[in-house]
Design a protein around this motif. Structure first.
Motif, PDB file in Angstrom:
ATOM      1  N   GLY A  12       0.782  -1.224   0.000  1.00 61.29           N
ATOM      2  CA  GLY A  12       0.000   0.000   0.000  1.00 61.29           C
ATOM      3  C   GLY A  12       0.816   1.277   0.000  1.00 61.29           C
ATOM      4  O   GLY A  12       0.260   2.367  -0.046  1.00 61.29           O
ATOM      5  N   LYS A  13       2.154   1.187   0.022  1.00 59.98           N
ATOM      6  CA  LYS A  13       3.007   2.369   0.039  1.00 59.98           C
ATOM      7  C   LYS A  13       3.962   2.339  -1.156  1.00 59.98           C
ATOM      8  O   LYS A  13       4.255   1.270  -1.694  1.00 59.98           O
ATOM      9  CB  LYS A  13       3.823   2.415   1.337  1.00 59.98           C
ATOM     10  CG  LYS A  13       2.973   2.475   2.610  1.00 59.98           C
ATOM     11  CD  LYS A  13       3.861   2.479   3.850  1.00 59.98           C
ATOM     12  CE  LYS A  13       3.021   2.512   5.131  1.00 59.98           C
ATOM     13  NZ  LYS A  13       3.879   2.520   6.350  1.00 59.98           N
ATOM     14  N   VAL A  14       4.431   3.528  -1.540  1.00 59.13           N
ATOM     15  CA  VAL A  14       5.394   3.558  -2.645  1.00 59.13           C
ATOM     16  C   VAL A  14       6.647   2.791  -2.222  1.00 59.13           C
ATOM     17  O   VAL A  14       7.080   2.863  -1.069  1.00 59.13           O
ATOM     18  CB  VAL A  14       5.753   5.005  -3.042  1.00 59.13           C
ATOM     19  CG1 VAL A  14       4.555   5.725  -3.616  1.00 59.13           C
ATOM     20  CG2 VAL A  14       6.350   5.770  -1.877  1.00 59.13           C
ATOM     21  N   ALA A  15       7.210   2.044  -3.183  1.00 58.79           N
ATOM     22  CA  ALA A  15       8.341   1.167  -2.878  1.00 58.79           C
ATOM     23  C   ALA A  15       9.616   1.760  -3.454  1.00 58.79           C
ATOM     24  O   ALA A  15      10.071   1.360  -4.533  1.00 58.79           O
ATOM     25  CB  ALA A  15       8.084  -0.232  -3.424  1.00 58.79           C
ATOM     26  N   GLY A  16      10.173   2.721  -2.733  1.00 55.36           N
ATOM     27  CA  GLY A  16      11.432   3.301  -3.168  1.00 55.36           C
ATOM     28  C   GLY A  16      12.537   2.255  -3.216  1.00 55.36           C
ATOM     29  O   GLY A  16      12.646   1.417  -2.318  1.00 55.36           O
ATOM     30  N   GLY A  17      13.365   2.305  -4.258  1.00 52.67           N
ATOM     31  CA  GLY A  17      14.468   1.369  -4.383  1.00 52.67           C
ATOM     32  C   GLY A  17      14.094  -0.003  -4.892  1.00 52.67           C
ATOM     33  O   GLY A  17      14.948  -0.898  -4.950  1.00 52.67           O
TER      34      GLY A  17
END
Length: 458
Positions: A165-170
């Motif tokens: 549910g959250k942006v997946a940086g990296g």
């Protein structure tokens, strides 16, 4: 290098898939601060390692003075100032070598024959204007050849990755096509990614959460065209599991460090890790059963098969699985003596085995008794060449009966069989001519001093 013949006095005397993700191409887009590695296309699991080993073998293969012909051409492209890499292969796509090209003109010196040349745009993976890799076939004869190549803008994939549910940086995004090529890029801190310079075709898009907490099924993109940009949001919503695999051979635990790859039977997604101490630990896995793709270890051949007992569960650890290498490769054994002092075994001699194609099959160094065993992923084949040359810390010097300079020699026409040991017997290492020796009294075929009494065996 002179011919090598077994000494008359005989006595008894040894890709694929590795790190596919490590070598895969990183391609990307103008998404802010997207990260990329060396932007050169690499093959899928099992092929990346073979390609890398091919590069090493090509550079270690025996050199000859065969005549070469110039192959030159212009790299035609709309964008100016682009740097490229050109790789060249045999007609059956065996890797030979590569070099960078600047200024839009390439020049190679090749022996007569048929080759494939591959041109790769070296701009960052996240550049959606990046050209797709382009291959050309060239026939080389006695006259110089001009073969121009035209680069075309590749397909591109853009999007944002979300995990839990959250942006997946990296997050790492890998696009794999039916030609067994894979391309990858790392998303920026906002989860945005772009993967440019892709050849036309259909792709499976695999995504890896940097935190290894979430995973998802692959996304299939059919019929990507050159110049096309397709936006593809990615959602990872399944809790990932972990897998510990004990690595063994039929002789026991694998002690060396080795890259191995676990492939999901449910999704086809693959994870590559460096195993240590006989254990491979995978994290961030999709639930389900797995198979292993492993390179050769010791005298065992590369192997692809089910991981015994592996059944990963969402959010859980599977710590009771194993994988065993069972098929041995061929081995080559023998001994090396001093040609001028046949009773003196030679230590620290480097022994190399080459296939008929010139690729390095394996190598070994003689011990204090002059004995050697070459092991590795060596399969049944004829026309193997065994080469001996000075090794140690100060070649061409070696300690035989005296401290002398030594040359090289080769034994062609050796046939080997998978799972069997081929004994080549006692091989004689030649000394360099006396005129080239520091100790001309005792070294070389024309040494002036009387032959010394042979040293006692160790």
């Amino acid at each position: 290098m002179g011919p090598l013949h077994p000494h008359r006095r005989q006595r008894p005397l040894l890709a694929a898939l590795v790190a596919a993700l490590t070598g895969a191409i990183l391609l990307g887009a103008p998404a802010p601060a997207a990260l990329a590695a060396d932007p050169a296309p690499t093959l899928q699991p099992g092929r990346a390692a073979a390609e890398r080993e091919g590069r090493v073998a090509a550079r270690q293969a025996p050199t000859t003075a065969e005549r070469t012909t110039k192959v030159r051409g212009s790299i035609k492209a709309a964008d100016k100032g682009v740097k490229y890499r050109v790789r060249w292969f045999t007609k059956d796509w065996t890797y030979i070598d590569e070099r960078k090209v600047t200024g839009g003109i390439y020049s190679l010196s090749l022996r007569p024959g048929t080759y494939y040349l591959q041109f790769v745009d070296l701009r960052p993976a996240y550049n959606v204007a990046k050209y797709a890799p382009t291959d050309i076939k060239v026939k080389v004869g006695n006259r110089s050849v001009q073969k121009n190549v035209r680069m075309k803008r590749g397909a591109a994939i853009t999007g944002t990755v979300r995990a839990g549910g959250k942006v997946a940086g990296g997050a790492e995004v890998v696009a794999a096509n039916a030609a067994e090529q894979s391309y990858r890029v790392t998303a920026n801190k906002r989860g945005q990614f772009a993967l440019g310079g892709l050849p036309a075709g259909s792709y499976s898009l695999f995504t890896y959460d940097r935190k290894k907490q979430y995973v998802g099924r692959s996304t299939y993109l059919a019929g990507m065209r050159l110049g096309q940009v397709r936006n593809t949001p990615i959602t990872l919503g399944t809790r990932a599991g972990r897998l510990l695999v004990d690595l063994r051979t039929t002789d026991g635990t694998v002690k060396e460090k080795v890259f191995v790859t676990a492939v999901s039977k449910a999704t086809g997604q693959f994870w590559t890790v460096k195993a240590r101490g006989g254990e491979a630990i995978f994290a961030g896995l999709f639930p389900g059963k797995y198979r292993m793709v492993a390179p050769g270890v010791g005298s065992y051949l590369p192997q692809d098969g089910a991981i015994k007992g592996a059944r990963v569960k969402s959010g859980k650890d599977d710590l009771a699985s194993s994988f065993t290498w069972t098929k041995r490769g061929a081995t080559i054994t023998g001994a090396v003596i001093d040609e001028e002092h046949p009773d003196a075994p030679m230590e620290d001699v480097q022994v190399l085995a080459y296939a008929a194609s010139g690729g390095l099959l394996g190598s070994a160094t003689t011990d204090a008794d002059g004995l050697f065993t070459i092991t590795g992923a060596i399969t049944t084949q004829p026309d193997v060449t065994v080469k001996i040359q000075p090794g140690g810390n100060n070649p061409p010097y070696l300690q035989g009966t005296f401290y002398c300079k030594y040359g090289t020699a080769s034994l062609p026409g050796v046939s080997v069989r998978t799972g069997e040991d081929t004994v080549v017997g006692i091989l004689a290492l030649p000394q360099l001519p006396t005129a080239q020796q520091d100790n001309r009294s005792n070294c070389g075929p024309d040494a002036t001093a009387p032959r010394a009494v042979p040293r006692s065996p160790r």
